[in-house]
Design a protein around this motif. Structure first.
Motif, PDB file in Angstrom:
ATOM      1  N   ASP A  77       0.828  -1.205   0.000  1.00  0.00           N
ATOM      2  CA  ASP A  77       0.000   0.000   0.000  1.00  0.00           C
ATOM      3  C   ASP A  77       0.862   1.255   0.000  1.00  0.00           C
ATOM      4  OD1 ASP A  77      -2.776  -0.804   0.070  1.00  0.00           O
ATOM      5  OD2 ASP A  77      -2.295  -1.714   2.006  1.00  0.00           O
ATOM      6  N   ALA A  78       0.358   2.272  -0.679  1.00  0.00           N
ATOM      7  CA  ALA A  78       0.991   3.598  -0.712  1.00  0.00           C
ATOM      8  C   ALA A  78       2.354   3.613  -1.408  1.00  0.00           C
ATOM      9  CB  ALA A  78       1.126   4.193   0.706  1.00  0.00           C
ATOM     10  N   LYS A  81       1.315   3.167  -6.882  1.00  0.00           N
ATOM     11  CA  LYS A  81       0.829   2.541  -8.129  1.00  0.00           C
ATOM     12  C   LYS A  81      -0.067   3.514  -8.898  1.00  0.00           C
ATOM     13  CE  LYS A  81      -0.907  -1.158  -5.968  1.00  0.00           C
ATOM     14  NZ  LYS A  81      -2.245  -0.702  -5.916  1.00  0.00           N
ATOM     15  N   ASP A  82      -1.039   4.066  -8.182  1.00  0.00           N
ATOM     16  CA  ASP A  82      -2.018   4.934  -8.860  1.00  0.00           C
ATOM     17  C   ASP A  82      -1.345   6.137  -9.519  1.00  0.00           C
ATOM     18  OD1 ASP A  82      -3.780   3.166  -7.885  1.00  0.00           O
ATOM     19  OD2 ASP A  82      -4.830   4.542  -6.535  1.00  0.00           O
ATOM     20  N   PHE A 102      -7.867  -4.558  -9.370  1.00  0.00           N
ATOM     21  CA  PHE A 102      -8.423  -5.774  -8.780  1.00  0.00           C
ATOM     22  C   PHE A 102      -8.481  -5.673  -7.262  1.00  0.00           C
ATOM     23  CE2 PHE A 102      -6.938  -7.194 -12.927  1.00  0.00           C
ATOM     24  CZ  PHE A 102      -8.068  -7.875 -13.368  1.00  0.00           C
ATOM     25  N   LYS A 103      -9.702  -5.829  -6.750  1.00  0.00           N
ATOM     26  CA  LYS A 103      -9.926  -5.862  -5.304  1.00  0.00           C
ATOM     27  C   LYS A 103     -10.127  -7.334  -4.919  1.00  0.00           C
ATOM     28  CE  LYS A 103     -10.458  -1.399  -5.788  1.00  0.00           C
ATOM     29  NZ  LYS A 103      -9.406  -0.481  -5.459  1.00  0.00           N
ATOM     30  N   ALA A 104     -10.464  -7.566  -3.648  1.00  0.00           N
ATOM     31  CA  ALA A 104     -10.741  -8.947  -3.245  1.00  0.00           C
ATOM     32  C   ALA A 104     -11.898  -9.476  -4.095  1.00  0.00           C
ATOM     33  CB  ALA A 104     -11.092  -8.976  -1.763  1.00  0.00           C
ATOM     34  N   PRO A 105     -11.790 -10.707  -4.594  1.00  0.00           N
ATOM     35  CA  PRO A 105     -12.830 -11.229  -5.489  1.00  0.00           C
ATOM     36  C   PRO A 105     -14.177 -11.391  -4.785  1.00  0.00           C
ATOM     37  CG  PRO A 105     -11.253 -12.948  -4.907  1.00  0.00           C
ATOM     38  CD  PRO A 105     -10.720 -11.672  -4.348  1.00  0.00           C
ATOM     39  N   ARG A 117     -11.028 -13.987 -13.857  1.00  0.00           N
ATOM     40  CA  ARG A 117     -11.336 -12.543 -13.935  1.00  0.00           C
ATOM     41  C   ARG A 117     -10.200 -11.754 -14.595  1.00  0.00           C
ATOM     42  NH1 ARG A 117     -10.817  -9.427  -8.237  1.00  0.00           N
ATOM     43  NH2 ARG A 117      -8.906 -10.358  -7.445  1.00  0.00           N
ATOM     44  N   ARG A 133      -2.847  -4.238  -9.404  1.00  0.00           N
ATOM     45  CA  ARG A 133      -2.955  -5.529  -8.721  1.00  0.00           C
ATOM     46  C   ARG A 133      -3.438  -6.548  -9.748  1.00  0.00           C
ATOM     47  NH1 ARG A 133      -1.810  -4.819  -3.493  1.00  0.00           N
ATOM     48  NH2 ARG A 133      -2.261  -2.802  -2.563  1.00  0.00           N
ATOM     49  N   GLU A 137      -1.977 -11.421  -6.571  1.00  0.00           N
ATOM     50  CA  GLU A 137      -2.556 -11.329  -5.225  1.00  0.00           C
ATOM     51  C   GLU A 137      -2.858 -12.720  -4.671  1.00  0.00           C
ATOM     52  OE1 GLU A 137      -3.188  -8.596  -3.187  1.00  0.00           O
ATOM     53  OE2 GLU A 137      -2.050  -7.414  -4.636  1.00  0.00           O
ATOM     54  N   GLU A 138      -3.097 -13.662  -5.594  1.00  0.00           N
ATOM     55  CA  GLU A 138      -3.454 -15.019  -5.173  1.00  0.00           C
ATOM     56  C   GLU A 138      -2.274 -15.789  -4.582  1.00  0.00           C
ATOM     57  OE1 GLU A 138      -6.426 -16.781  -5.114  1.00  0.00           O
ATOM     58  OE2 GLU A 138      -7.429 -14.861  -5.471  1.00  0.00           O
ATOM     59  N   VAL A 141      -1.399 -11.796  -0.984  1.00  0.00           N
ATOM     60  CA  VAL A 141      -2.316 -11.577   0.144  1.00  0.00           C
ATOM     61  C   VAL A 141      -2.933 -12.908   0.603  1.00  0.00           C
ATOM     62  CG1 VAL A 141      -4.318 -10.970  -1.307  1.00  0.00           C
ATOM     63  CG2 VAL A 141      -4.218 -10.146   1.026  1.00  0.00           C
ATOM     64  N   VAL A 142      -3.215 -13.791  -0.344  1.00  0.00           N
ATOM     65  CA  VAL A 142      -3.840 -15.070   0.020  1.00  0.00           C
ATOM     66  C   VAL A 142      -2.842 -15.972   0.755  1.00  0.00           C
ATOM     67  CG1 VAL A 142      -5.058 -17.099  -0.876  1.00  0.00           C
ATOM     68  CG2 VAL A 142      -5.453 -14.861  -1.921  1.00  0.00           C
ATOM     69  N   LEU A 148      -8.190 -16.913   3.563  1.00  0.00           N
ATOM     70  CA  LEU A 148      -8.917 -16.447   2.373  1.00  0.00           C
ATOM     71  C   LEU A 148      -9.197 -17.595   1.405  1.00  0.00           C
ATOM     72  CD1 LEU A 148      -7.090 -13.076   1.524  1.00  0.00           C
ATOM     73  CD2 LEU A 148      -9.359 -13.367   2.522  1.00  0.00           C
ATOM     74  N   ARG A 152     -12.559 -19.487  -1.381  1.00  0.00           N
ATOM     75  CA  ARG A 152     -12.363 -19.776  -2.804  1.00  0.00           C
ATOM     76  C   ARG A 152     -13.079 -21.049  -3.240  1.00  0.00           C
ATOM     77  NH1 ARG A 152     -10.557 -15.349  -2.030  1.00  0.00           N
ATOM     78  NH2 ARG A 152      -8.648 -14.489  -2.921  1.00  0.00           N
TER      79      ARG A 152
END
Ligand code: ATP
Ligand code: MG
Length: 298
Positions: A77-78, A81-82, A102-105, A117, A133, A137-138, A141-142, A148, A152
């Motif tokens: 974060d921070a 990227k944006d 991409f946020k959490a599915p 996706r 993202r 992420e899979e 974060v997963v 998480l 799935r």
């Protein structure tokens, strides 16, 4: 300082590329590295010149209509990227670029395999796609939050100890398939330090215009910093391939990160080398006939 040449851009891209087979230790990648560049007074101008190159190549990519380019951004974060996406793509025709965050599915996304996706968000031929993202992420974060996986609906996922290695292989195979079918990849990890993240979070809290960017979840994830770094190291080590290598871009200096990102994307576009289609003698004759008709109009 005047513009960055094609060979400088290639050298910058090469510098941050992770050679396939290298074991990544993020502690050895300086987040404040600027390759000896001092913040040029004309950093904006320099970035502008570099993004103009991207705009020209995007026009050619669209005209050629056979290849596409997918740029994957991953970061803590921070990390910026944006901002990097916004600045680097600022000169490019918006019709030629599609950014997907991409946020959490959720919902239907959870009814499919994890790559689905991402597959449907791929750039069409002639387009530049940006993943803010991604499929990674899979395995990030997963991996840091294995609970998480329960959501799935994977058969026996939690007992599957080989799942991360297998996913690296699946992602490599997926990317290989994309490249073989004309969708080239650029993968960028914006590498920010824990200290710089703290400063940026504090700014998000202190400055009212930035408050909306702050989320309490970010603090919770920050506490897992080391776990994320290990997950990133393992993922980058196993998925930096000949056909889709990673670039680890130092991100503590935003101005430099943006220029480096523009150079890396520009270098890939030069390698793709899209061309305006040439016309056949018949098409040329048609153009000349049309020209005569227009000129002869009363
Ligand atoms: P910023 O840097 O501005 O915070 P962001 O990319 O973190 O931007 P957010 O809306 O804050 O955007 O967060 C998106 C969240 O979605 C991230 O925390 C990310 O880990 C999560 N996410 C994305 N893909 C997945 C996934 N496949 N599984 C679980 N979580 C995911
Ligand atoms: Mg976030």
């Amino acid at each position: 300082m005047s513009g960055i040449s094609a060979s400088d851009a290639a050298a910058i891209s090469r510098h941050f590329r992770v050679e396939p087979g290298t074991k990544v230790d993020l502690g050895h990648h300086d987040t404040r590295n600027t390759l000896g560049f001092e913040r040029p007074r004309d950093a904006k101008e320099l970035l502008h010149e570099t993004t103009e190159v991207l705009a020209e190549y995007q026009r050619r990519l669209a005209a050629q209509d056979s290849d596409s380019l997918l740029v994957v951004f991953q970061a803590m974060d921070a990390a910026g990227k944006d901002g990097a996406i916004g600045h680097v793509m600022s000169g490019v025709n918006p019709q030629g670029v599609r950014v997907t965050s991409f946020k959490a599915p959720v919902g239907v996304e959870l009814e499919h395999d994890y790559l689905w996706r991402h597959m449907v968000a791929l750039p069409e031929r002639g387009m530049i796609g940006i993943f803010n993202r991604s499929q990674y992420e899979e395995v990030l974060v997963v991996r840091v939050h294995p609970e998480l996986l329960e959501r799935r609906k994977l058969p026996g996922a939690l007992e599957d100890t080989g799942i991360w290695k297998r996913r690296f292989g699946e992602i490599n195979g997926f990317e290989r398939y994309l490249v073989d079918n004309g969708c080239h990849l650029v993968k960028i990890f914006l590498h920010v330090s824990r200290t710089e993240q703290r400063e940026r979070f504090l700014a998000r809290i202190e400055e009212p215009d930035k408050n909306w960017k702050f989320s309490a979840v970010d603090i919770r994830e920050r506490a897992r910093w080391d776990d994320y770094m290990r997950a990133y190291e393992d993922a980058i080590t196993h998925t930096s391939t000949k056909w889709a290598p990673w670039h680890i871009v130092p991100a503590d200096r935003k101005w430099f990160a943006r220029i480096a990102v523009a150079c890396i994307i520009g270098d890939k576009l030069r390698e793709i080398d899209p061309r305006y289609p040439t016309i056949t003698p018949e098409q040329r004759a048609e153009l000349q006939a049309a020209e005569r008709e227009l000129r002869d109009e009363p």
